[in-house]
Design an enzyme around this catalytic site. Structure first.
Site, PDB file in Angstrom:
ATOM      1  N   ARG A  29       0.841  -1.193   0.000  1.00 18.03           N
ATOM      2  CA  ARG A  29       0.000   0.000   0.000  1.00 18.03           C
ATOM      3  C   ARG A  29       0.879   1.247   0.000  1.00 18.03           C
ATOM      4  O   ARG A  29       1.883   1.313   0.709  1.00 18.03           O
ATOM      5  CB  ARG A  29      -0.919   0.025   1.232  1.00 18.03           C
ATOM      6  CG  ARG A  29      -2.120  -0.904   1.127  1.00 18.03           C
ATOM      7  CD  ARG A  29      -3.116  -0.373   0.099  1.00 18.03           C
ATOM      8  NE  ARG A  29      -4.271  -1.217  -0.071  1.00 18.03           N
ATOM      9  CZ  ARG A  29      -4.384  -2.175  -0.979  1.00 18.03           C
ATOM     10  NH1 ARG A  29      -3.363  -2.435  -1.790  1.00 18.03           N
ATOM     11  NH2 ARG A  29      -5.488  -2.873  -1.100  1.00 18.03           N
ATOM     12  N   GLU A  38      -2.962   7.362  -6.167  1.00 17.49           N
ATOM     13  CA  GLU A  38      -2.577   6.262  -7.045  1.00 17.49           C
ATOM     14  C   GLU A  38      -1.466   6.630  -8.029  1.00 17.49           C
ATOM     15  O   GLU A  38      -0.516   5.875  -8.206  1.00 17.49           O
ATOM     16  CB  GLU A  38      -3.801   5.776  -7.832  1.00 17.49           C
ATOM     17  CG  GLU A  38      -4.821   5.030  -6.996  1.00 17.49           C
ATOM     18  CD  GLU A  38      -4.503   3.563  -6.867  1.00 17.49           C
ATOM     19  OE1 GLU A  38      -3.362   3.234  -6.498  1.00 17.49           O
ATOM     20  OE2 GLU A  38      -5.381   2.757  -7.148  1.00 17.49           O
ATOM     21  N   HIS A  56       0.391   0.209 -10.002  1.00 18.98           N
ATOM     22  CA  HIS A  56      -0.500  -0.599  -9.156  1.00 18.98           C
ATOM     23  C   HIS A  56      -1.100  -1.749  -9.954  1.00 18.98           C
ATOM     24  O   HIS A  56      -2.311  -1.928 -10.017  1.00 18.98           O
ATOM     25  CB  HIS A  56      -1.615   0.269  -8.543  1.00 18.98           C
ATOM     26  CG  HIS A  56      -2.247  -0.368  -7.341  1.00 18.98           C
ATOM     27  ND1 HIS A  56      -3.049   0.318  -6.472  1.00 18.98           N
ATOM     28  CD2 HIS A  56      -2.206  -1.642  -6.854  1.00 18.98           C
ATOM     29  CE1 HIS A  56      -3.468  -0.489  -5.508  1.00 18.98           C
ATOM     30  NE2 HIS A  56      -2.967  -1.682  -5.730  1.00 18.98           N
TER      31      HIS A  56
END
Length: 339
Positions: free
Chosen positions: A251, A280, A302
């Site tokens: 994360r 993000e 990601h």
């Protein structure tokens, strides 16, 4: 009347920046005519993930399938009494608002194991690319610079120690793969006993200080919560070896990007690779953006979880669990976050 299932922000449903309902073939196969599907609001090619338009689109929903939208207290106030279940389309659940589920009588679940192989493999790719200076060599050679010593000497891994923070499903999978490359694997996880780690070829370290002083590469596989937010900050990085690498496929909020920037600039760590950022896109954050020009930094979007198989499995499992809850009133069978 059919229950309405809202998919708030599924990337797989976007085609040229517009939702294409025809792409929901897996979901239609699972739900059939037993539920009505609705998709999130799209603006400028991206999903609206907060605010009035986002909340208004949830009206009348019996279930939500959430990807990266944040389920805040405001959202829960709007869906209370209507939504029966929220499925997180992924492993992590820091964006689902777990503390708000039970008080609002809503079941919640994630899919904790659909991409174990993919994430651990991606982790290994980042680690080895850093160790062997693959990206630097690739970029320089494509721009006309041929030099076998460009980037310096790679390290012989059998003489080094790989360290993993977080020995859950993915951490254990990474341990089994990385032990074939590094001479020793150590782990730090207060919630996993050393006996269990031994079964995966990992030696437990009981303090973070001891762990960081020994690890030649530090891999983050832990959950993001109040205890781990900005875990990799100034003190953490100061405890690492100056020639150690930091890799994050868990994360973005686990890492303080300014601290990493300053450590790299001062040569206090040797490299950084990350698949995850907060927000993000690292280009949207001042200090994450400043990390990008470093030649010893490798980034991906990601996508560590991604394969055709993992995405289809996750979609099917989310749809099946939502339908199970709606039709039986029973808790989710897998990944239940509400007890």
């Amino acid at each position: 009347m059919k229950p309405v299932v809202v998919y708030t922000d599924p990337f797989w449903a976007l085609e040229d920046g517009v939702v294409n309902p025809a792409l929901a073939d897996v979901e239609r196969e699972v739900f059939g005519d037993r539920a009505e599907l609705r998709f999130g609001v799209v603006e400028n090619g991206a999903y609206v993930k907060s605010g009035k338009r986002f909340i208004d689109n949830l009206a009348g929903a019996s279930a939500l399938a959430v990807y990266r939208a944040q389920m805040t207290e405001e959202v829960y106030a709007a869906i209370r009494g209507e939504v029966k279940v929220i499925g997180r389309q992924g492993v992590g659940y820091d964006n689902i608002g777990v503390p708000f589920l039970e008080p609002n009588g809503i079941f919640g679940f994630n899919v904790p194991d659909y991409c174990v192989d993919e994430v651990s493999t991606h982790t290994m790719s980042l680690v080895l690319a850093l160790e062997r200076h693959v990206c630097l060599q690739n970029d320089h050679l494509k721009n006309g610079r041929w030099d076998i010593y460009d980037g310096g000497y790679p390290r012989r891994l059998q003489g080094l120690t790989a360290g993993i923070i977080g020995l859950g499903r993915i951490g254990k999978s990474t341990a089994q793969k990385i032990r074939n490359f590094y001479g020793q694997v150590i782990g730090y996880d207060p919630y996993v006993h050393g006996d269990q780690m031994i079964g995966y070829g990992v030696r437990k370290r009981h303090s973070l200080k001891e762990f960081l002083a020994e690890a030649d590469v530090v891999i983050l596989h832990c959950l993001l919560n109040d205890d781990t937010k900005d875990l990799a900050g100034e003190a953490f990085l100061a405890g690492m070896k100056s020639d150690a690498l930091l890799v994050n496929t868990a994360r973005g909020g686990l890492v303080d990007p300014k601290a990493v920037h300053d450590a790299l600039a001062a040569g206090r760590i040797a490299g950084y690779a990350s698949d995850v950022f907060s927000p993000e896109d690292p280009n949207e954050h001042e200090w994450n953006r400043k990390l990008l020009p470093f030649e010893n930094v490798i980034v991906t979007s990601h996508r560590a979880f991604l394969s055709a198989e993992s995405e289809l499995s996750q979609r099917r499992r989310v749809a099946e669990e939502i339908l199970h809850v709606l039709e039986t009133g029973l808790p989710p069978r897998w990944g239940n976050l509400t007890g």
